[in-house]
Scaffold this motif. Structure first.
Motif, PDB file in Angstrom:
ATOM      1  N   ASP A   6       0.811  -1.231   0.000  1.00 23.85           N
ATOM      2  CA  ASP A   6       0.000   0.000   0.000  1.00 23.85           C
ATOM      3  C   ASP A   6       0.840   1.276   0.000  1.00 23.85           C
ATOM      4  OD1 ASP A   6      -2.350  -1.532   0.110  1.00 23.85           O
ATOM      5  OD2 ASP A   6      -2.192  -1.709   2.292  1.00 23.85           O
ATOM      6  N   GLY A  19      -1.252   3.418  -3.601  1.00 23.85           N
ATOM      7  CA  GLY A  19      -1.598   2.105  -3.080  1.00 23.85           C
ATOM      8  C   GLY A  19      -0.898   1.010  -3.865  1.00 23.85           C
ATOM      9  N   SER A  21       1.277  -2.143  -4.339  1.00 24.61           N
ATOM     10  CA  SER A  21       1.694  -3.332  -3.608  1.00 24.61           C
ATOM     11  C   SER A  21       2.346  -4.304  -4.577  1.00 24.61           C
ATOM     12  CB  SER A  21       0.499  -4.017  -2.937  1.00 24.61           C
ATOM     13  OG  SER A  21      -0.063  -3.170  -1.958  1.00 24.61           O
TER      14      SER A  21
END
Ligand SMILES: Nc1ncnc2c1ncn2[C@@H]1O[C@H](COP(=O)(O)OP(=O)(O)OP(=O)(O)O)[C@@H](O)[C@H]1O
Ligand SMILES: [Mg+2]
Length: 228
Positions: A6, A19, A21
């Motif tokens: 994130d 965000g 990841s």
């Protein structure tokens, strides 16, 4: 080996990663794809502590490395082949290789063996090398830090076809030896042949991931996110 969770990051007032990841397991090879300006290099900068994330977490081999300095990230086992290569122009090939070296199996002799061109040009200055030789040097220099995960941002950009082929074959050899790899490049075919998994990002977040068979089976991914 590497886990991004994130991540929110950007430059000044503009947020690029919203965000983001990503994970890479030990020995795994992962491609990071996305159109120009989608945040691939920004992701790499956050991983290496070259840009501070406003939010999110970076872990390397299970250790929290969020906000850590670049040397600490290198010490934790990550080696970077940066966009634009960034070799030292006034140092010789061997001096470039030794400059950031750390002890381990990758030595000058082994890099010379991997890239005979570098052995031939070992006493030439960085700025006397061709683009392909500079990229080999950037890879050799990263290997000399003895990483467990090698990260390449634009592995073959701007290089002649023969040199590209040599770089891809070098990467597949490294992978066969158990090196984890995270690679950014535009050559989908070469990437698909090399990696275990591809991750596509769009506006600073992952929008698709899968193996090369899943990518080939889903042309809409390529049309929507890659324009190929
Ligand atoms: N130093 C910087 N200062 C301000 N904005 C930047 C900076 N570097 C990148 N950006 C912006 O951040 C966004 C993401 O850039 P980034 O370099 O991460 O993209 P990329 O996916 O690596 O693109 P490319 O495929 O062209 O290498 C772009 O809009 C870019 O203009
Ligand atoms: Mg980039």
């Amino acid at each position: 080996m590497l886990n991004l969770q994130d991540i929110v990051a950007g430059y000044g007032g503009s947020t690029v990663l919203q965000g983001m990841s990503l994970h890479v397991a030990p020995g795994e090879a992962v491609a990071l794809l996305g159109r120009n300006g989608m945040g691939k290099t920004t992701t790499v900068r956050v991983i290496f502590g070259l840009l501070r994330a406003a939010q999110g977490r970076v872990t390397v081999a299970g250790r929290d490395m969020t906000g850590a300095a670049p040397f600490a990230v290198a010490r934790a086992g990550l080696g970077l082949v940066p966009e634009g290569r960034q070799i030292f122009p006034n140092l010789t090939v061997d001096e470039n290789l030794i400059a950031t070296a750390r002890p381990g199996p990758w030595t000058l002799a082994r890099v010379h063996e991997l890239f005979p061109r570098l052995a031939e040009r070992r006493r030439h200055a960085g700025n006397q090398l061709s683009g392909g030789e500079q990229q080999m040097l950037a890879i050799g220099r990263a290997l000399m830090t003895n990483p467990r995960l090698l990260v390449l941002d634009e592995a073959t950009e701007g290089l002649a076809p023969l040199i590209r082929a040599e770089i891809w074959s070098c990467l597949s050899r490294l992978r066969a030896e158990g090196m984890a790899i995270l690679v950014v490049d535009k050559d989908l075919r070469a990437l698909s042949a090399l990696v275990d998994r591809l991750v596509v990002i769009e506006r600073g977040q992952p929008v698709w991931q899968g193996d090369s068979a899943a990518l080939a089976a889903d042309p809409t991914v390529q049309e929507r996110f890659l324009h190929v």
